[in-house]
Enzyme design. Sequence first.
Site, mmCIF file in Angstrom:
data_model
loop_
_atom_site.group_PDB
_atom_site.id
_atom_site.type_symbol
_atom_site.label_atom_id
_atom_site.label_comp_id
_atom_site.label_asym_id
_atom_site.label_seq_id
_atom_site.Cartn_x
_atom_site.Cartn_y
_atom_site.Cartn_z
ATOM 1 N N LYS A 84 9.547 19.475 -17.547
ATOM 2 C CA LYS A 84 10.006 18.024 -16.904
ATOM 3 C C LYS A 84 10.817 17.075 -17.688
ATOM 4 O O LYS A 84 10.859 17.179 -18.856
ATOM 5 C CB LYS A 84 8.321 17.093 -16.556
ATOM 6 C CG LYS A 84 7.465 16.999 -17.458
ATOM 7 C CD LYS A 84 6.014 16.811 -17.295
ATOM 8 C CE LYS A 84 5.588 15.745 -18.724
ATOM 9 N NZ LYS A 84 4.337 15.619 -18.052
ATOM 10 N N ASP A 125 -1.012 17.929 -16.130
ATOM 11 C CA ASP A 125 0.346 18.203 -15.295
ATOM 12 C C ASP A 125 -0.300 18.635 -13.939
ATOM 13 O O ASP A 125 1.053 18.887 -13.640
ATOM 14 C CB ASP A 125 0.770 19.087 -15.952
ATOM 15 C CG ASP A 125 1.907 18.190 -17.471
ATOM 16 O OD1 ASP A 125 2.809 17.755 -16.976
ATOM 17 O OD2 ASP A 125 2.368 19.310 -18.207
#
Length: 152
Positions: A84, A125
């Site tokens: 990310k 996550d």
Amino acid sequence: MASSLNEDPEGSRITYVKGDLFACPKTDSLAHCISEDCRMGAGIAVLFKKKFGGVQELLNQQKKSGEVAVLKRDGRYIYYLITKKRASHKPTYENLQKSLEAMKSHCLKNGVTDLSMPRIGCGLDRLQWENVSAMIEEVFEATDIKITVYTL
């Protein structure tokens, strides 16, 4: 003391161990997920940062989402899967897949045969382990790389 959980299901390349990831054999390379900004301020990433340092070394590699940054420590590789852009973001399965492919490529080029990791992408996550584990199986299918996943 690490103890093996239900040894890998038939044909699985993943072995599950209940115990401390950092107590894995010193010959195993390690892997976990981070963001492009290399913040590592929460979850198991904090322990990786404390144990292996190298934040500037990682930043200098200028890796983007879907790539992998690598540190070499004590003769083994520490893989930082970039999943990310920022620490506050959530990863995508697509970026995880790309970073796993990049890690596999590095493993094969550098003779890595044993890889230990937590349930990557599934803590803070919020990815689903059943999807992540299937992805790991698929990515590493045609290799001889042994993967051990540690859970507490």
